[in-house]
Write a protein that holds these residues in place. Structure first.
Motif, PDB file in Angstrom:
ATOM      1  N   UNK A 175       0.840  -1.209   0.000  1.00  0.00           N
ATOM      2  CA  UNK A 175       0.000   0.000   0.000  1.00  0.00           C
ATOM      3  C   UNK A 175       0.868   1.250   0.000  1.00  0.00           C
ATOM      4  N   UNK A 176       1.880   1.255   0.876  1.00  0.00           N
ATOM      5  CA  UNK A 176       2.798   2.385   0.939  1.00  0.00           C
ATOM      6  C   UNK A 176       3.542   2.542  -0.384  1.00  0.00           C
ATOM      7  N   UNK A 177       3.961   1.397  -0.946  1.00  0.00           N
ATOM      8  CA  UNK A 177       4.715   1.437  -2.197  1.00  0.00           C
ATOM      9  C   UNK A 177       3.866   2.077  -3.298  1.00  0.00           C
ATOM     10  N   UNK A 178       2.599   1.664  -3.338  1.00  0.00           N
ATOM     11  CA  UNK A 178       1.681   2.192  -4.343  1.00  0.00           C
ATOM     12  C   UNK A 178       1.567   3.702  -4.225  1.00  0.00           C
ATOM     13  N   UNK A 179       1.436   4.189  -2.979  1.00  0.00           N
ATOM     14  CA  UNK A 179       1.282   5.628  -2.768  1.00  0.00           C
ATOM     15  C   UNK A 179       2.551   6.370  -3.192  1.00  0.00           C
ATOM     16  N   UNK A 180       3.713   5.790  -2.870  1.00  0.00           N
ATOM     17  CA  UNK A 180       4.965   6.459  -3.226  1.00  0.00           C
ATOM     18  C   UNK A 180       5.196   6.444  -4.735  1.00  0.00           C
ATOM     19  N   UNK A 181       4.779   5.340  -5.377  1.00  0.00           N
ATOM     20  CA  UNK A 181       4.897   5.295  -6.839  1.00  0.00           C
ATOM     21  C   UNK A 181       4.058   6.403  -7.476  1.00  0.00           C
ATOM     22  N   UNK A 182       2.853   6.579  -6.919  1.00  0.00           N
ATOM     23  CA  UNK A 182       1.985   7.641  -7.454  1.00  0.00           C
ATOM     24  C   UNK A 182       2.647   9.002  -7.261  1.00  0.00           C
ATOM     25  N   UNK A 183       3.251   9.216  -6.061  1.00  0.00           N
ATOM     26  CA  UNK A 183       3.918  10.490  -5.795  1.00  0.00           C
ATOM     27  C   UNK A 183       5.079  10.707  -6.759  1.00  0.00           C
ATOM     28  N   UNK A 184       5.840   9.641  -6.985  1.00  0.00           N
ATOM     29  CA  UNK A 184       7.009   9.790  -7.858  1.00  0.00           C
ATOM     30  C   UNK A 184       6.573  10.094  -9.288  1.00  0.00           C
ATOM     31  N   UNK A 185       5.503   9.411  -9.743  1.00  0.00           N
ATOM     32  CA  UNK A 185       5.004   9.664 -11.097  1.00  0.00           C
ATOM     33  C   UNK A 185       4.593  11.143 -11.231  1.00  0.00           C
ATOM     34  N   UNK A 186       3.930  11.642 -10.167  1.00  0.00           N
ATOM     35  CA  UNK A 186       3.486  13.034 -10.189  1.00  0.00           C
ATOM     36  C   UNK A 186       4.695  13.978 -10.210  1.00  0.00           C
ATOM     37  N   UNK A 187       5.701  13.663  -9.392  1.00  0.00           N
ATOM     38  CA  UNK A 187       6.880  14.527  -9.328  1.00  0.00           C
ATOM     39  C   UNK A 187       7.594  14.547 -10.684  1.00  0.00           C
ATOM     40  N   UNK A 188       7.667  13.387 -11.310  1.00  0.00           N
ATOM     41  CA  UNK A 188       8.315  13.324 -12.623  1.00  0.00           C
ATOM     42  C   UNK A 188       7.580  14.192 -13.628  1.00  0.00           C
ATOM     43  N   UNK A 189       6.259  14.124 -13.552  1.00  0.00           N
ATOM     44  CA  UNK A 189       5.437  14.910 -14.470  1.00  0.00           C
ATOM     45  C   UNK A 189       5.587  16.404 -14.200  1.00  0.00           C
ATOM     46  N   UNK A 190       5.594  16.760 -12.901  1.00  0.00           N
ATOM     47  CA  UNK A 190       5.629  18.191 -12.548  1.00  0.00           C
ATOM     48  C   UNK A 190       7.000  18.805 -12.777  1.00  0.00           C
ATOM     49  N   UNK A 191       8.052  18.074 -12.462  1.00  0.00           N
ATOM     50  CA  UNK A 191       9.387  18.677 -12.501  1.00  0.00           C
ATOM     51  C   UNK A 191      10.129  18.371 -13.785  1.00  0.00           C
ATOM     52  N   UNK A 192       9.734  17.300 -14.475  1.00  0.00           N
ATOM     53  CA  UNK A 192      10.425  16.930 -15.699  1.00  0.00           C
ATOM     54  C   UNK A 192      11.853  16.463 -15.479  1.00  0.00           C
ATOM     55  N   UNK A 193      12.160  16.015 -14.261  1.00  0.00           N
ATOM     56  CA  UNK A 193      13.514  15.542 -13.968  1.00  0.00           C
ATOM     57  C   UNK A 193      13.818  14.263 -14.735  1.00  0.00           C
ATOM     58  N   UNK A 194      15.093  14.095 -15.046  1.00  0.00           N
ATOM     59  CA  UNK A 194      15.546  12.817 -15.581  1.00  0.00           C
ATOM     60  C   UNK A 194      15.727  11.876 -14.397  1.00  0.00           C
ATOM     61  N   UNK A 195      15.116  10.690 -14.479  1.00  0.00           N
ATOM     62  CA  UNK A 195      15.191   9.759 -13.363  1.00  0.00           C
ATOM     63  C   UNK A 195      15.751   8.432 -13.862  1.00  0.00           C
ATOM     64  N   UNK A 196      16.761   7.918 -13.143  1.00  0.00           N
ATOM     65  CA  UNK A 196      17.237   6.556 -13.410  1.00  0.00           C
ATOM     66  C   UNK A 196      16.895   5.744 -12.173  1.00  0.00           C
TER      67      UNK A 196
END
Lengths: 315, 245, 394
Positions: A175-196
């Motif tokens: 459950x926690x993992x799911x929430x953090x994945x959603x947060x990370x997806x949002x952050x990637x979308x908002x900031x446009x950072x390159x993520x590895x």
């Protein structure tokens, strides 16, 4: 834009430990804004690869360049401060408060206190952590998920070009993992950072990444978008890793209802509805659960289309 | 005033009063030991003995701390790693040597007086500090280190900001052991020619003057207890981040 | 550079340092010092002169030892370290033999009251040889049982030289010869003091430790008191016990006849027991508390009664920790017994302090060296015992 060098470029990179090629002739080019997931079984060299990029491990052969510059031309610390780094356990400094942890790199860079304070506030909000509650808390008071949120905030603090993440969510409950994945997806979308992002969880990779690199025994076996991987696995290893039985369901999981729906054509009002942003796997699940072979697709409370069982199986 | 809470300030006050006011208790000792002609040690003032004692134990502990922590840091760096096994063996073996025997051996090797005593105390006091520095730095989790480097700290920044603060409670425990042993051994150093709080005790023992023994022993015991309590407080403060809020 | 190459170099860096310090101190400091009688201070005799006096055999042994010490430079594998270990034993023996033979040579020319004592050069070189042995043993990762072998290897040549009388002209052995009976009595008294303190400590400390483990209230009272006692310097504790004990023995005429008075063996043993309690009580409590709850549950689940579970499960599992507490206590008691000589308890400390008060340095060594030796021996015995119990209870 196309002329700009890729933000991360690996050319024929190898790392050898006592005769064993842990990373073997890896070439990789990561464009700005990419979310690259490196996936593979344990010991395949995926974690070594990301440590090569920030020079926690030095590569033995080939070259690694950041925005066109060889990484060895930087001081190690300078290089690493340009890249956020998140590890599995969070690695928070236990003797520092959340605020001080997040401020680590800004302090190292000599930012002014007000600027650091504002940045911490901003990041706590971005990671959905209540500033009043967490700013002065010590890490041992935090849950695993909260610690990892702080870990990500710390990595983002000095606004790095790249975020390197080594299995950041694998120690968390689903459950926690799911929430953090959603947060990370949002952050990637908002900031446009390159993520590895290194992971051994295929669902996680398919859900988050724009590019997936599958590694096995030090090699990159296949590199492509999630869709390319699912449609055309390069060999049996990749096919096996995608899960031979689940491949079809995973294909459904990477596409949204909106992408397959047809125009509104008068489905009955009591037909179950689904959000346009839901993936096709959820749509199928809804059909099975309700015994219907069609769903209405809604967006912002308005019906925008219709989805039939046939639409799901059409490739 | 949080510092005034607990026994620390009162112990300090008691020690100062007992040291400075000891001569005033002469009638008391007279009454306790009517058989003694001189029931009060008067060869040196107790204040001077206390200061000399503090000087001897303090300088020895300071040297031991500086050298011990430096050595512990050195052998936990990549450059000094190969010396670590030997340093650990010496520290472990050396700690089984009784401090009084080490002090006694200093005399044939270096002669009588304060400086051989100082060197013996510093050398012996080094051992628990080196040991605890190594242990303390070792207990810093590997992922904390990796995070520190990965986030862009230099090795020196990692040492100063992460490793040493996290190891501090354990290092301080080593310093505490060292200081307490040094305070006790410094008293025995009066047998090798140093003036300390042990002087009235030794003189009293050899001259069957129990009053002298008692005067020295009370001050010495108070000093040791005070220092122990002070270190206890320091350890609590250093480990503050561990405490549940 | 390859991994193996780096390792070889690193093995050499420690050894290189030890050899350099040893060589420099031998070259620059007195190897032995020679005095016409025990009242005047000695004249330094350098290593070259000592070697000339000592003739071929001792010097050859020393040279062979040093050559073997260099083995890790040539063979990086375990073989090199074993040779190095052997080499440090021979080096130690060689150093002793050169010193002893030089003393014999000096005795031929001087008066019978002339004394030759070991110099700083000898001591430092000997310590370096011991450290080299320790380093080799560490790198070989010798199991506990083989540590005995190492000790034998190190001390063997020395014991042999002692037996052959090659060291008899060294002043510490002359001192030993003239005080043979006194020394033996002191050694025995020292061991009796330690044993006399340990037995009551075990009988009182372990039950107290068990009680502290069972009851929070015992813990809250016992540990602060024992902590304070342990903090008080030994000499102060001895001193603080004198007054009450002597007034007690004045008041009750029976006590002095039983040997209990302000000075002597009785206050020494009382103080030693007080000191020894903390490690034993603390480790008993910690050892018992460290037994995993799951193990206790399993024992009870299999139908063991509380008492059976305590004797067959908890105590055996806690034993290594309890023994470690006993080891700390025993080693500590060896040193404290030496201090107790100051209140007339006798033992090796008496010889040591006699030497200090009379400015007789050989006497100091005759007292202090056996105290250190005894402490190391006690430590070793308890470590081996702890290792054995840890093995069968693990």
């Amino acid at each position: 834009m196309t002329d700009a060098p890729p933000i991360i470029q690996l050319d024929h990179v190898s790392k050898i430990y006592g005769g064993v090629r842990a990373v073997d002739d890896v070439s990789l080019s990561v464009a700005h804004g990419t979310f690259l997931a490196i996936i593979g079984p344990s010991g395949c060299g995926k974690s070594t690869t990301i440590r090569l990029i920030n020079r926690l491990i030095e590569h033995d052969e080939g070259s690694i360049r950041i925005s066109g510059e060889e990484i060895r031309s930087f001081r190690e610390e300078t290089l690493r401060r340009r890249m956020g780094y998140v590890i599995q356990s969070g690695g928070l400094f236990p003797h520092w408060t959340v605020e001080r942890n997040i401020a680590t790199v800004p302090v190292l860079l000599g930012w002014k206190p007000e600027r650091i304070r504002d940045r911490v506030t901003e990041l706590l909000a971005l990671l959905q952590l209540d500033a009043n509650r967490f700013r002065k808390a010590y890490p041992h008071r935090l849950s695993g998920g909260q610690q990892q949120r702080v870990g990500i905030a710390r990595a983002l603090a000095a606004d790095p070009d790249v975020l390197l993440m080594d299995e950041p969510f694998s120690a968390l409950d689903p459950i926690t993992r799911n929430a953090l994945q959603a947060s990370l997806a949002r952050i990637h979308k908002e900031t446009g950072k390159t993520i590895v992002f290194v992971t051994h969880d295929m669902d996680e990779a398919l859900r988050l990444a724009t590019q997936v690199a599958v590694m096995d025994r030090g090699h990159i076996v296949q590199l492509g978008t999630p869709r390319e991987l699912l449609h055309a696995p390069a060999n049996d290893f990749v096919r096996g890793f995608l899960g031979a039985e689940d491949r079809g369901l995973r294909l459904l999981a990477i596409e949204t209802a909106a992408s397959r729906m047809r125009p509104v054509n008068g489905l009955a009002a009591e037909t179950p509805a689904i959000a346009a942003g839901s993936d096709l796997r959820q749509a199928l699940s809804e059909m099975l659960a309700t015994g219907q072979h069609a769903l209405r697709v809604e967006e912002a409370g308005r019906v925008v289309g219709e989805l039939y069982l046939d639409d799901l199986v059409r490739l | 005033m949080r510092i005034l809470r607990g026994p620390l300030p009162w112990l300090l006050l008691l020690l100062v009063v007992a040291t400075v006011g000891m001569p005033a208790t002469k009638p008391l000792f007279h009454a306790m030991f009517p058989a003694l002609d001189r029931p009060m040690y008067e060869q040196d003032s107790f204040t001077a003995l206390m200061l000399a004692h503090l000087w001897l134990a303090g300088v020895a502990s300071l040297v031991a701390t500086i050298v011990g922590v430096a050595l512990g840091i050195f052998v936990t760096r990549p450059a000094g790693a190969e010396f670590r096994g030997m340093v650990e063996t010496v520290a472990a073996m050396g700690q089984t040597f009784p401090p009084v025997a080490v002090l006694a051996i200093a005399v044939p090797v270096m002669g009588f007086g304060e400086s051989p005593a100082l060197i013996a105390l510093a050398l012996y006091g080094l051992l628990p500090i080196v040991r605890n520095t190594i242990t303390g730095i070792e207990t810093v989790p590997a992922d904390t280190r990796e995070a520190a480097l990965g986030i862009g700290m230099s090795r020196f920044q990692m040492l100063a900001r992460i490793e040493l603060p996290l190891a501090a409670p354990i290092i301080v425990a080593g310093i505490r052991t060292s200081v307490i042993v040094n305070v006790g051994t410094a008293a025995i150093a009066s047998t090798v020619g140093a003036k300390t709080l042990g002087s009235p005790i030794i003189l009293g023992l050899s001259g069957s003057n129990t009053a002298y023994v008692l005067q020295g022993a009370i001050l010495l015991a108070l000093l040791a207890i005070l220092l122990d309590v002070a270190f206890e407080r320091l350890a609590m403060w250093l480990g503050g981040w561990r405490r549940p809020a | 550079m390859t991994e193996v190459g780096r390792k070889r170099l690193s093995a050499n860096r420690v050894l290189l340092l030890l050899l350099t310090v040893g060589a420099v101190s031998i070259a620059s400091l007195a190897f032995v010092s020679h005095a016409r009688n025990r009242l005047v201070s000695g004249k330094p005799v350098g290593f070259i002169q000592a070697a000339q006096l000592a003739h071929t055999a001792p010097v050859t042994l020393l040279a062979a030892g040093v050559l073997l010490l260099l083995a890790p430079f040539l063979f990086p594998a375990r073989a090199g370290r074993w040779l190095s270990l052997l080499g440090s034993g021979l080096t130690l023996g060689g150093l002793g033999w050169v010193a002893g033979a030089a003393a014999i040579g000096l005795a031929l020319t001087g008066s019978p009251s002339a004394r030759t004592s070991l110099g700083a050069g000898f001591w430092i070189a000997a310590v370096m040889a011991l450290l080299a042995a320790g380093d080799a043993a560490q790198r070989l990762r010798l199991p506990l049982s083989l540590i005995w072998l190492t000790a034998l290897l190190m001390l063997g040549p020395f014991v042999l030289l002692l037996g052959l009388g090659e060291l008899n002209q060294l002043s510490i052995l002359k001192e030993f010869a003239t005080r043979h009976d006194v020394f033996m009595a002191a050694l025995l008294r020292h061991i009796l003091l330690v044993a006399g303190a340990l037995i009551p400590t075990v009988l009182l400390g372990i039950p107290l430790g068990v009680a502290a483990w069972r009851r929070e209230s015992v813990r809250r009272i016992a540990f602060p008191i024992l902590n304070v006692v342990q903090t008080i310097p030994s000499i102060a504790l001895f001193g603080l016990l004198i007054a009450p004990l002597s007034s007690l023995s004045d008041a009750i005429p029976l006590l002095p006849r039983l040997g209990i008075s302000g000075v002597g063996v009785a206050p020494a043993i009382i103080a030693l027991v007080l000191y020894s309690m903390l490690p034993v009580v603390r480790n008993t409590t910690e050892g018992l508390a460290g037994v995993p709850a799951t193990v206790q549950e399993a024992a009870r689940g299999m139908g063991l009664t509380r008492r059976q579970s305590f004797w067959r499960v908890e105590i055996p599992l806690a034993l290594p920790v309890i023994l470690a507490g006993l080891r700390i206590t025993a080693v500590q008691a060896v040193g404290l017994a030496a201090v107790s000589a100051l209140i007339g308890a006798g033992g090796l400390g008496a010889i040591m302090f006699d030497g200090l008060f009379a400015n007789a340095l050989d006497l100091v060594l005759l007292g202090a060296l056996p105290v250190i030796f005894l402490a190391v021996l006690v430590d070793l015995i308890f470590r081996v015992a702890t290792g054995l119990t840890a093995r069968w209870s693990a």
